[in-house]
Scaffold this motif. Sequence first.
Motif, mmCIF file in Angstrom:
data_model
loop_
_atom_site.group_PDB
_atom_site.id
_atom_site.type_symbol
_atom_site.label_atom_id
_atom_site.label_comp_id
_atom_site.label_asym_id
_atom_site.label_seq_id
_atom_site.Cartn_x
_atom_site.Cartn_y
_atom_site.Cartn_z
ATOM 1 N N ILE A 81 -1.915 -0.270 7.494
ATOM 2 C CA ILE A 81 -1.161 -1.817 7.398
ATOM 3 C C ILE A 81 -2.190 -2.890 7.466
ATOM 4 C CG2 ILE A 81 0.301 -3.128 8.579
ATOM 5 C CD1 ILE A 81 1.637 -0.634 9.544
ATOM 6 N N TYR A 82 -3.221 -2.748 8.285
ATOM 7 C CA TYR A 82 -4.051 -4.000 8.548
ATOM 8 C C TYR A 82 -4.910 -4.129 7.097
ATOM 9 C CZ TYR A 82 -2.929 -6.114 13.048
ATOM 10 O OH TYR A 82 -2.062 -6.497 13.896
ATOM 11 N N LEU A 83 -5.522 -2.901 6.655
ATOM 12 C CA LEU A 83 -6.558 -3.229 5.429
ATOM 13 C C LEU A 83 -5.297 -3.448 4.137
ATOM 14 C CD1 LEU A 83 -8.900 -0.076 5.545
ATOM 15 C CD2 LEU A 83 -9.138 -2.553 6.569
ATOM 16 N N ALA A 84 -4.319 -3.196 4.316
ATOM 17 C CA ALA A 84 -3.440 -3.460 3.121
ATOM 18 C C ALA A 84 -2.985 -4.851 3.158
ATOM 19 C CB ALA A 84 -2.267 -2.330 2.922
ATOM 20 N N VAL A 90 -5.952 -10.290 -2.727
ATOM 21 C CA VAL A 90 -6.601 -9.737 -3.884
ATOM 22 C C VAL A 90 -6.228 -8.814 -4.620
ATOM 23 C CG1 VAL A 90 -9.026 -8.884 -4.203
ATOM 24 C CG2 VAL A 90 -8.977 -10.944 -2.574
ATOM 25 N N LEU A 91 -5.528 -7.917 -4.150
ATOM 26 C CA LEU A 91 -5.074 -6.670 -4.577
ATOM 27 C C LEU A 91 -3.918 -7.068 -5.814
ATOM 28 C CD1 LEU A 91 -4.877 -3.951 -1.986
ATOM 29 C CD2 LEU A 91 -6.630 -4.406 -3.722
ATOM 30 N N GLN A 92 -3.158 -7.853 -5.176
ATOM 31 C CA GLN A 92 -2.017 -8.370 -6.103
ATOM 32 C C GLN A 92 -2.832 -9.500 -7.418
ATOM 33 O OE1 GLN A 92 0.541 -11.356 -4.120
ATOM 34 N NE2 GLN A 92 2.308 -10.276 -4.900
ATOM 35 N N ILE A 329 -14.025 -11.327 1.522
ATOM 36 C CA ILE A 329 -14.049 -10.367 2.536
ATOM 37 C C ILE A 329 -12.598 -9.730 2.224
ATOM 38 C CG2 ILE A 329 -13.169 -10.181 4.912
ATOM 39 C CD1 ILE A 329 -15.631 -11.963 5.513
ATOM 40 N N ARG A 330 -11.626 -10.265 1.783
ATOM 41 C CA ARG A 330 -10.338 -9.740 1.347
ATOM 42 C C ARG A 330 -10.664 -8.696 0.351
ATOM 43 N NH1 ARG A 330 -6.396 -12.254 3.523
ATOM 44 N NH2 ARG A 330 -6.459 -14.390 4.439
ATOM 45 N N GLY A 336 -12.493 -1.244 1.209
ATOM 46 C CA GLY A 336 -12.236 -0.297 2.335
ATOM 47 C C GLY A 336 -10.997 0.476 2.134
ATOM 48 N N LEU A 337 -10.093 -0.160 1.821
ATOM 49 C CA LEU A 337 -8.676 0.348 1.835
ATOM 50 C C LEU A 337 -8.814 1.755 0.811
ATOM 51 C CD1 LEU A 337 -5.914 0.527 2.622
ATOM 52 C CD2 LEU A 337 -5.160 -0.810 0.671
#
Lengths: 363, 354
Positions: A81-84, A90-92, A329-330, A336-337
């Motif tokens: 949850i935290y990583l996501a 950024v992922l979006q 960092i994001r 990392g995810l």
Amino acid sequence: MGCLPIVNQEFLRIKPFSQTKVIRFLNDKNVVETQEITNKSHPEPIRLGREKSRTPSDKAFSGTIVIAALSSLAILVAILIYLASSSWPVLQKEGLDFITGSTWVNSSANPEEQTFQIWPMLYGTFLNSMLALVIAVPVSILLAIFIVFIAPDRLSRTLTVLVDVLAAIPSGIIGLWGFLVFTPVAEGWSKLLNQYFFLIPFFRNDQDQFARSPFIAGWVLAIMITPIITVVAREVLSQTPQELLDAARGLGGSLWGAVKFVALPHARGGIVGGVMLGLGRALGETIAIYFVLNLIFEKVNYFQILNPQGGAIASMIVAKFGEATPDEIRALLGAGLILFLMTLVVNLIANWIVARSVREKIA
Amino acid sequence: MTSQVLDTSTMKPQYPWKKSRPTVVIANSLIVVIPMSVYAFFFFFTDLPGALIFIAIFLPIQIAMAVIMTIVALGKRRVGDAVLSVLSVTAFSLVLALLGSVLLSVAARGLPAMRFSFLTQNNIYISPTTELTYGGVGHALLGTLTVVAIGTVIAVPLGIASAIYITDMKGRLAGFVRFIVQAMSGVPSIVAGLFILAAFILTDFVGFSALTGGLAYAILMLPTVARTSEEVLKLVPKELRDAATALGSSRARVIMRIVLPTAKAGIITAVILGVARVVGETAPLLLTTSNTNGTNLNPFKDPVSTIPVYIFQFLGSGYESSIQRAWGAAFVLMLVVGILFGLARVLSPKGKAR
């Protein structure tokens, strides 16, 4: 002999109470509650382990244990949850390009132009791990065969300890050694490979530099995963049923025959699982790779393993973290995810394979 | 006559079934001696590099010799054995050489940096080029101690509780918990660091400190402690539990008074192995404790230095004396890990748990 039938006849005259009579009698006296009296000589075993706890303190204790036991699950879910959630912006923004693109632009002055894509690192992780497996798998299996079937008892016990020692060396020390001691040696090997096999595209090198290449990273990873694979392979090989080995030998088979036709097929599942466990470790290795590999973000080095260009997600996180902007960092959390999901899947499959093969062995 | 029968002291035992096979001895020595001498010849009288001679000349000759000698001494059917033996001895020597190289280089390059002040002094006023007589890993040792202690305090109760749940309570979720613990043992150390970073530091809950490092360490320790204690708890005889239950003990009492004390040595081993597993981890600490040159004894505030991060810091700077410092710190770390594993071996019940 003569008196026995008479005694038996005496006994036969006394009729035993029927079961229903016993129950009625007991009910009348309110001694016990109605229960079925069966003719079973062995009653159901009482499972002490599953008995419901009764006193409040016992309940509290059990509850505490259950909650603590489920903490692992809570931690895994929390990691996800935290990583996501923290990498979500950024992922979006990047979408699927986060994985498949190969641009890394970090400009805090102009946030619009920022791009974070990790394909070179992702592929590099894959390449390093594959190289490590190519080196480590044959070595580990041969070493396990040596420990279980060939070495005398004392030597094999010593070797088992040595393999554990190798597994215990911290990755930072392997990195230090890999950078200062191993790299010069492996550079020599790289030059030889390049000199004699330059016709094979794998061993081409278009830069005159041989240090910090995926080849060396693969070797360093191999050193770290060899003990993991060896331990599992040794464990499953030593579980080969002795009767099968004896039978193979009794039929006139050689040791090689016994290993090839009895032990290896028997241990196949476990060895595959051990290899997967090693792969999981190789994917997540950080510091050792950081020191021995040149991370290149803009270009993917697909197969030239002697070129000083490569990638590794875990090492990238350490390399970029030092002077990372908040957005960066994001992106690193997103990387990392991806790493977490990859290793989780690999490890789950590995554990499943190992558990299944061990269960088959016991059954 | 009688004395002859009784006098067994002069009789030598005979092993008629044990054939002495001089051919086997000769074959074995030739398999080693001939390739070795060829290797030595090429190594000393040509410019070819050692690795090339080994792969291209030594190994093929050795395999060929082994095959020929096997055919002569034992017959054709044992050729496979010969090749297998040669290859597995090669694998064994390779692993041994790499392990020896790591250990020897840490010892050889780390020992010169060792002095009492290196273990006690901290890193303030030390530049990358300062001589080794000043400064040391004292602050990093204390930092490692703090971080490991925090990790242990968090991970050990959780790990032992998981093990109790799996072995003693045998709840409905026992298989599931074991599965999750195994999955957790595969979490890369950097991911544990990232998680603590995202959950505690980026949310401004706590800053870089020994506490956050300890939390990251706890995540990495938990599966090791849980799995090892599970193995140990399985060794506690069932009769003990049954006897305690039959005497009317509640489950809590059985576990706290009977099972855990019986398995005490093994559980200490589990804790030590958990500590040894994490004490050398660099990656999570880079993200959670950061680094500092001074001694920081407050575990809840401000960055703290640890030995793995110290190695990372000085290897990165690249000067001669700082690299020596890195080797020195590596030696200290290796010593710590070695002592922990030695303790675990000594304390473990009959070498069952490693």
